[in-house]
Design a protein around this motif. Structure first.
Motif, PDB file in Angstrom:
ATOM      1  N   SER A  24       8.525  -0.310  -2.313  1.00 29.13           N
ATOM      2  CA  SER A  24       7.130   0.080  -2.487  1.00 29.13           C
ATOM      3  C   SER A  24       6.653  -0.264  -3.895  1.00 29.13           C
ATOM      4  CB  SER A  24       6.977   1.573  -2.208  1.00 29.13           C
ATOM      5  OG  SER A  24       5.640   1.963  -2.314  1.00 29.13           O
ATOM      6  N   LYS A  25       7.497   0.009  -4.868  1.00 27.00           N
ATOM      7  CA  LYS A  25       7.162  -0.303  -6.262  1.00 27.00           C
ATOM      8  C   LYS A  25       7.032  -1.813  -6.461  1.00 27.00           C
ATOM      9  CE  LYS A  25       8.591   0.650 -10.979  1.00 27.00           C
ATOM     10  NZ  LYS A  25       9.598   1.243 -11.849  1.00 27.00           N
ATOM     11  N   GLU A  28       3.659  -2.786  -5.176  1.00 27.87           N
ATOM     12  CA  GLU A  28       2.625  -2.348  -6.115  1.00 27.87           C
ATOM     13  C   GLU A  28       2.557  -3.258  -7.339  1.00 27.87           C
ATOM     14  OE1 GLU A  28       3.304   1.719  -7.214  1.00 27.87           O
ATOM     15  OE2 GLU A  28       3.290   2.386  -5.124  1.00 27.87           O
ATOM     16  N   GLU A  29       3.710  -3.741  -7.779  1.00 24.73           N
ATOM     17  CA  GLU A  29       3.775  -4.567  -8.978  1.00 24.73           C
ATOM     18  C   GLU A  29       3.549  -6.054  -8.683  1.00 24.73           C
ATOM     19  OE1 GLU A  29       7.666  -3.678 -10.483  1.00 24.73           O
ATOM     20  OE2 GLU A  29       7.028  -1.743 -11.327  1.00 24.73           O
ATOM     21  N   ASP A  30       3.187  -6.383  -7.435  1.00 24.32           N
ATOM     22  CA  ASP A  30       2.968  -7.773  -7.028  1.00 24.32           C
ATOM     23  C   ASP A  30       4.153  -8.671  -7.344  1.00 24.32           C
ATOM     24  OD1 ASP A  30       0.444  -7.579  -5.819  1.00 24.32           O
ATOM     25  OD2 ASP A  30      -0.572  -7.685  -7.761  1.00 24.32           O
TER      26      ASP A  30
END
Length: 91
Positions: A24-25, A28-30
């Motif tokens: 997930s992170k 979020e961080e592309d």
């Protein structure tokens, strides 16, 4: 489920949970798509190992008990359940 298997499965699932949070992170961080897909594959493999451990325990406990009991209906039911879950896992 036997206590030792339950503990082992719980620990593995905790690690998998951390891997999923990491995924997930990454999203979020592309992060690079291939890196994300690689991690998804790792999570799938980890889940397969948990599934195998739970199925082995099921056979060693529930199916074995049905066989030892001599109850033909229970034996058929346990084998049918096992075959159904294996069939679904292969899709």
């Amino acid at each position: 489920m036997r206590k030792d298997i339950k503990t082992s499965v719980g620990k593995r699932l905790g690690r998998i949970e951390g891997q999923v949070r990491g995924l997930s992170k990454m999203v979020e961080e592309d992060r690079y798509c291939i890196d994300i897909v690689t991690q998804i594959s790792a999570v799938r493999a980890a889940l397969r190992r948990v599934e195998e451990e739970v199925l082995k325990d099921h056979v060693a406990h529930c199916v074995e008990h049905a066989i030892a009991s001599g109850d033909k209906a229970d034996q058929r039911e346990k084998i049918a359940e096992l075959m159904a879950v294996i069939g679904r896992a292969e899709r």
